[in-house]
Design an enzyme around this catalytic site. Structure first.
Site, short mmCIF file in Angstrom:
data_model
loop_
_atom_site.label_atom_id
_atom_site.label_comp_id
_atom_site.label_asym_id
_atom_site.label_seq_id
_atom_site.Cartn_x
_atom_site.Cartn_y
_atom_site.Cartn_z
N LYS A 168 0.84 -1.21 0.00
CA LYS A 168 0.00 0.00 0.00
C LYS A 168 0.87 1.25 0.00
O LYS A 168 1.91 1.30 0.66
CB LYS A 168 -0.94 -0.01 1.22
CG LYS A 168 -2.03 -1.10 1.09
CD LYS A 168 -3.06 -0.97 2.18
CE LYS A 168 -4.03 -2.13 2.15
NZ LYS A 168 -5.18 -1.93 1.25
N HIS B 9 -1.05 -8.14 8.75
CA HIS B 9 -1.06 -6.77 8.19
C HIS B 9 -0.66 -5.71 9.23
O HIS B 9 0.23 -4.90 8.99
CB HIS B 9 -2.46 -6.42 7.67
CG HIS B 9 -2.99 -7.37 6.63
ND1 HIS B 9 -2.18 -8.00 5.73
CD2 HIS B 9 -4.26 -7.78 6.35
CE1 HIS B 9 -2.92 -8.76 4.93
NE2 HIS B 9 -4.18 -8.65 5.29
C1 BG6 Z 1 -7.42 -9.62 3.80
C2 BG6 Z 1 -8.35 -10.22 4.81
O1 BG6 Z 1 -6.12 -10.05 4.04
O2 BG6 Z 1 -7.47 -8.22 3.89
C3 BG6 Z 1 -9.75 -9.71 4.62
O3 BG6 Z 1 -8.33 -11.62 4.70
C4 BG6 Z 1 -9.77 -8.20 4.56
O4 BG6 Z 1 -10.60 -10.17 5.65
C5 BG6 Z 1 -8.73 -7.67 3.62
O5 BG6 Z 1 -11.07 -7.80 4.15
C6 BG6 Z 1 -8.61 -6.16 3.71
O6 BG6 Z 1 -7.77 -5.68 2.72
P1 BG6 Z 1 -7.89 -4.17 2.25
O7 BG6 Z 1 -6.77 -4.00 1.29
O8 BG6 Z 1 -9.25 -4.00 1.64
O9 BG6 Z 1 -7.76 -3.34 3.49
#
Ligand code: BG6
Length: 475
Positions: free
Chosen positions: A183, A241
């Site tokens: 990101k 994350h």
């Molecule tokens: C994924 C998760 O890794 O990330 C999901 O498994 C989540 O549950 C997603 O919705 C969120 O990603 P982003 O990029 O939309 O924040």
């Protein structure tokens, strides 16, 4: 330098991840000239017995959706992609795949390149990796393997997976994707921290009161209840994350931007994290979660968690890092909030106005802003809080911000592992969370119900305040 031909093999090509993330990212790279047609071929591989036309329809429908690029590019892109149907446990099918790739590579002087993208459930990673290793290795150039989380469910299963993959491929060949590392704002963290005199001397326990890394989604499990119920929010978002983001917020300056230097520093942060205290955890589940037919009626899986982490080192001792993630909340937002301490000897009564805060918003609409105290314009001498605001939409109007997957796939082709998770990072992150997950699964921490569309359990806001977070207007 003449570039050699590149084969990108997407295993699980008929699945959802491939359709929604992998192929669109490849398409965007193609449209921007990073995958020239004379050099690249895409091989979709899956069990479904699709004819090529069906396959093209399946992925093509999704590509045109974005509307970012002209429709004729979709047709040209699809011409680069071919489909092979085969089982994941069948040597013959993998030999057939190898033959098709080899035919494409034949007659080219430069060593060819092979990128295998496993858009598959992790349970088949070892099997498929074994098949590739046995039947499809590139004999003249590199072979790389891209995999997606979940990498195990806890320390033990993750280590088992790492051992299995490690017995087949070296760390240099393995690319573990954590798409948060792709990101824009996350990639900006090191630049912000280490290229700005504003931040360099202030980024420590003497000045920073607390850090929050927050992920909120305004939808629930959305058809993924079966997967989610087995994993829960800590494994789905926080262990990977948010921990990756925490490492970049907290790490020391690396010697250089080389992948190993950066990852060495992230590892040191992970090593310094103290065991999590139950009194510093709030978990919750949104009401209605169990209505999903793929979720167990008695499920205690958290869909919300707020966890305080403490980094025991000279820079961060005593500064709480609050990691918070939740589904079915009031809004979709991900941000990093760094709250500074009060100014000593305040003569303006700033406390009433709130503290300095530096916020990096990952999504939606990328932005960075600083909350600061200024004189309220006018005849009176009074202080008020305002913002220095760098909103990307306004500042970089002509720049298209790439999708995380786009950037990361390009890195895999270029061989840059800086934004990929190294085995020791993964292991240490599981070491931090496994004991907590075990206590949660043993029912030792209450799961607090919360309403869909709310901020989550009020106990989480209380926890942040207890940790010294001073809530100001707008949060
Ligand atoms: C994924 C998760 O890794 O990330 C999901 O498994 C989540 O549950 C997603 O919705 C969120 O990603 P982003 O990029 O939309 O924040």
């Amino acid at each position: 330098v003449a570039e050699s031909c590149l084969s990108i093999i997407i295993l699980g090509a008929s699945g959802d991840l491939a359709k929604k993330k992998t192929f669109p990212a490849l398409f965007h790279l193609y449209c921007q000239g990073f995958l020239p047609s004379h050099q690249v071929k895409l091989f979709g591989y899956a069990r479904s017995k699709l004819i090529e036309e069906d396959f093209h329809r399946r992925i093509g429908g999704h590509l045109a959706d974005s509307g970012k690029y002209p429709a004729d590019l979709v047709t040209k892109f699809l011409e680069l992609s071919t489909y092979i149907s085969g089982a994941y446990d069948d040597d013959d099918s993998f030999r057939k795949l190898d033959k098709i790739i080899s035919d494409y590579e034949a007659g080219k002087d430069e060593p060819p390149r092979r990128l295998f993208y496993l858009a598959l459930p992790p349970s088949v990673y070892p099997l498929v990796a074994g098949m590739i290793h046995k039947n499809c290795m590139n004999k003249r150039g590199w072979t790389r393997i891209v995999i997606e989380k979940p990498f195990g469910k806890d320390l033990k299963s993750s280590e088992e997976l790492s051992d299995q993959l490690g017995s087949l491929f070296s760390e240099e060949q393995l690319y573990r994707i954590d798409h948060y590392l792709g990101k824009e704002i996350v990639q900006n963290l090191l630049v912000m921290r280490f290229a700005n005199r504003f931040f360099v001397p202030l980024w420590n326990r003497d000045n920073i009161a607390n850090v929050q890394i927050v992920f909120r989604e305004n939808f629930g499990t959305d058809g993924r209840g079966g997967y989610f119920d087995e994993y829960g929010i800590i494994r789905d978002i926080i262990q990977n994350h948010l921990m990756q983001v925490l490492c970049l917020v907290a790490m020391e300056k690396p010697l250089s931007l080389s992948p190993e230097h950066v990852r060495d520093e992230k590892v040191k942060v992970l090593q310094a994290i103290q065991p999590i205290q139950d009194s510093e955890v709030v978990i919750g589940q949104y009401e209605g979660y169990r209505d999903d037919p793929t979720v167990s009626d008695e499920s205690l899986t958290p869909t919300f968690a707020s966890v305080v982490l403490r980094i025991h080192n000279e820079r961060w001792d005593g500064v709480p890092f609050i990691l918070k993630a939740g589904k079915a909340l009031d809004t979709r937002k991900a941000e990093i909030r760094v709250q500074f301490k009060d100014v000593p000897g305040d003569i303006f009564k700033c406390k009433k106005q709130g503290r300095n805060e530096f916020v990096m918003r990952l999504q939606p609409s990328e932005a960075m802003y600083m909350k600061l105290t200024v004189k309220q314009p006018g005849l009176e001498m009074s202080a008020t809080q305002s913002e220095l605001d760098l909103s990307y939409r306004q500042r970089y109007q002509d720049v298209v911000i790439p999708e995380a997957y786009e950037r990361l796939i390009l890195d895999t082709i270029r061989g840059d592992q800086q934004h990929f998770v190294r085995r020791d990072e993964l292991q240490l992150s599981w070491e931090v969370f496994t004991p907590l997950l075990e206590r949660i699964e043993a029912g030792k921490i209450p799961v607090i119900p919360y309403k869909q569309g709310s901020r989550g359990p009020p106990e989480a806001d209380k926890l942040a305040v207890e940790q010294g977070y001073v809530r100001t207007h707008g949060y």
